[in-house]
Design an enzyme around this catalytic site. Structure first.
Site, mmCIF file in Angstrom:
data_model
loop_
_atom_site.group_PDB
_atom_site.id
_atom_site.type_symbol
_atom_site.label_atom_id
_atom_site.label_comp_id
_atom_site.label_asym_id
_atom_site.label_seq_id
_atom_site.Cartn_x
_atom_site.Cartn_y
_atom_site.Cartn_z
ATOM 1 N N ARG A 59 10.421 -6.521 -12.589
ATOM 2 C CA ARG A 59 10.340 -5.547 -11.486
ATOM 3 C C ARG A 59 10.978 -6.139 -10.221
ATOM 4 N NH1 ARG A 59 8.430 -3.822 -15.254
ATOM 5 N NH2 ARG A 59 10.519 -2.965 -15.205
ATOM 6 N N HIS A 108 -0.613 -1.332 -2.009
ATOM 7 C CA HIS A 108 -0.670 -1.918 -3.361
ATOM 8 C C HIS A 108 0.036 -3.276 -3.455
ATOM 9 C CE1 HIS A 108 -1.505 2.237 -5.461
ATOM 10 N NE2 HIS A 108 -2.559 1.743 -4.846
ATOM 11 N N CYS A 119 -7.668 -19.194 -3.625
ATOM 12 C CA CYS A 119 -8.051 -19.249 -2.204
ATOM 13 C C CYS A 119 -7.522 -18.070 -1.389
ATOM 14 C CB CYS A 119 -7.592 -20.562 -1.577
ATOM 15 S SG CYS A 119 -5.819 -20.626 -1.237
ATOM 16 N N CYS A 135 -0.384 -23.220 -5.635
ATOM 17 C CA CYS A 135 -0.519 -22.625 -4.306
ATOM 18 C C CYS A 135 -0.159 -23.691 -3.266
ATOM 19 C CB CYS A 135 -1.969 -22.182 -4.122
ATOM 20 S SG CYS A 135 -2.415 -21.830 -2.416
ATOM 21 N N THR A 175 4.691 11.174 -5.096
ATOM 22 C CA THR A 175 3.542 10.526 -5.737
ATOM 23 C C THR A 175 2.797 11.549 -6.585
ATOM 24 O OG1 THR A 175 1.508 9.257 -5.397
ATOM 25 C CG2 THR A 175 2.120 10.774 -3.620
HETATM 26 P P1 OAD Z 1 4.021 8.122 -10.526
HETATM 27 O O1 OAD Z 1 5.012 7.621 -11.518
HETATM 28 O O2 OAD Z 1 2.643 8.366 -10.997
HETATM 29 O O3 OAD Z 1 4.548 9.504 -9.908
HETATM 30 C C1 OAD Z 1 5.853 9.645 -9.442
HETATM 31 C C2 OAD Z 1 5.975 10.996 -8.748
HETATM 32 O O4 OAD Z 1 7.263 11.079 -8.163
HETATM 33 C C3 OAD Z 1 5.830 12.206 -9.682
HETATM 34 O O5 OAD Z 1 4.935 13.139 -9.085
HETATM 35 C C4 OAD Z 1 7.258 12.783 -9.759
HETATM 36 O O6 OAD Z 1 7.271 14.196 -9.887
HETATM 37 C C5 OAD Z 1 7.831 12.345 -8.423
HETATM 38 N N1 OAD Z 1 9.283 12.165 -8.419
HETATM 39 C C6 OAD Z 1 10.071 11.611 -9.370
HETATM 40 N N2 OAD Z 1 11.353 11.576 -8.976
HETATM 41 C C7 OAD Z 1 11.386 12.099 -7.731
HETATM 42 C C8 OAD Z 1 12.428 12.349 -6.775
HETATM 43 N N3 OAD Z 1 13.693 12.019 -7.010
HETATM 44 N N4 OAD Z 1 12.085 12.916 -5.599
HETATM 45 C C9 OAD Z 1 10.808 13.272 -5.326
HETATM 46 N N5 OAD Z 1 9.778 13.066 -6.180
HETATM 47 C C10 OAD Z 1 10.064 12.489 -7.366
HETATM 48 O O7 OAD Z 1 4.053 7.123 -9.280
HETATM 49 P P2 OAD Z 1 2.979 6.914 -8.115
HETATM 50 O O8 OAD Z 1 2.345 8.218 -7.744
HETATM 51 O O9 OAD Z 1 3.634 6.126 -7.069
HETATM 52 O O10 OAD Z 1 -0.034 1.373 -8.902
HETATM 53 O O11 OAD Z 1 1.906 6.017 -8.838
HETATM 54 C C11 OAD Z 1 0.807 5.555 -8.096
HETATM 55 C C12 OAD Z 1 0.425 4.172 -8.533
HETATM 56 O O12 OAD Z 1 0.227 4.165 -9.949
HETATM 57 C C13 OAD Z 1 1.477 3.107 -8.312
HETATM 58 O O13 OAD Z 1 1.453 2.572 -7.019
HETATM 59 C C14 OAD Z 1 1.137 2.082 -9.340
HETATM 60 C C15 OAD Z 1 0.852 2.983 -10.503
HETATM 61 O O14 OAD Z 1 0.034 2.510 -11.480
HETATM 62 C C16 OAD Z 1 -0.215 0.091 -9.271
HETATM 63 O O15 OAD Z 1 0.543 -0.519 -9.990
HETATM 64 C C17 OAD Z 1 -1.438 -0.515 -8.691
#
Ligand code: OAD
Length: 231
Positions: A59, A108, A119, A135, A175
């Protein structure tokens, strides 16, 4: 109509999709390729730290090669030029908001940072992290990526909740609304009387909670939305 002085913006993986970074839950996304329990929990790191490091090293390499797209750039423009306050909260760990010149709150964590599991000291992560790395503060061999994993408490929640409770507008961009506490921000903002807007490629699990919907790719919708706010 209420005057807009304070805006809180929440971004997710969708804002970085057009920079070439895969999202988590769209078709073929990261969580279709990897099991969360294998790479994104403290238990996974305790069981198989090498696997977790390999996942985040990949990543980190991708994020380092990615460039901000017009949506990141527009939000940086909004933060610099809006006469009121713009609090930008991101779930993304890719660093693209900063590359565009914005100042996000990283709820996040960040791929570019390392965290000592012993620590809690934090420092800049090397391009590749390996098992047993020490660390620089306490010399324990328990360096991990500074990423908030499932089962852990997101960062800066007090500051974020305070901003939500006093905002006039809340926007969620790219999101899916599947991960709490971020998915609950819209309700918090509504309780504060804020106008709520969702910018997404399609309806999300939280769409019903928003008053306005702007549908389309973030690289197109976000710059137009920012232009209207700055007009
Ligand atoms: P998701 O993969 O769950 O959702 C991505 C969102 O972006 C979806 O609703 C898509 O419809 C939208 N999308 C995709 N392409 C797009 C574009 N070009 N323009 C606008 N929207 C678009 O990702 P997150 O909601 O970020 O956490 O996921 C939340 C958290 O879940 C992340 O931070 C991560 C993950 O597990 C951790 O790793 C702790």
């Amino acid at each position: 109509m209420r005057r807009i002085d304070r805006i809180v913006i929440l971004t997710g993986a969708g804002i970085s999709a057009e920079s070439g970074l895969g999202t988590f839950r769209d078709e073929g996304g990261l969580w279709a390729q990897h099991r969360i329990e294998d790479v994104a929990t403290p238990e996974a790191f305790a069981r198989n730290p090498d696997c977790v490091h390999r996942f985040y090293n990949a990543r980190r390499t991708q994020a380092a090669q990615a460039e901000p797209n017009p949506a990141h750039i527009a939000l940086a423009r909004l933060q610099s030029n809006f006469p009121g306050e713009v609090v930008l909260v991101t779930q993304n760990v890719d660093g693209l908001h900063e590359k565009a010149g914005a100042q996000p709150i990283h709820m996040h964590g960040q791929l570019s940072r390392a965290l000592c599991a012993s620590c809690d000291h934090r420092w800049d992560a090397p391009p590749e992290m390996h098992v047993g790395e020490t660390c620089p503060a306490c010399h324990a061999g328990s360096a991990r990526p500074d990423i908030v994993w499932f089962g852990e408490m997101p960062y800066h929640m007090e500051q974020i909740v305070a901003a939500l409770q006093t905002c006039d507008m809340f926007a969620a961009i790219g999101t899916s609304g599947q991960v709490y506490p971020a998915a609950g921000f819209v309700e918090e903002a509504r309780m504060a009387g804020a106008e709520t807007v969702e910018l997404n490629l399609r309806d999300s699990d939280m769409s019903h909670a928003f008053q306005k919907h702007i549908v389309g790719p973030a690289s197109k919708t976000v710059p137009l939305w920012v232009n209207r706010l700055l007009a």
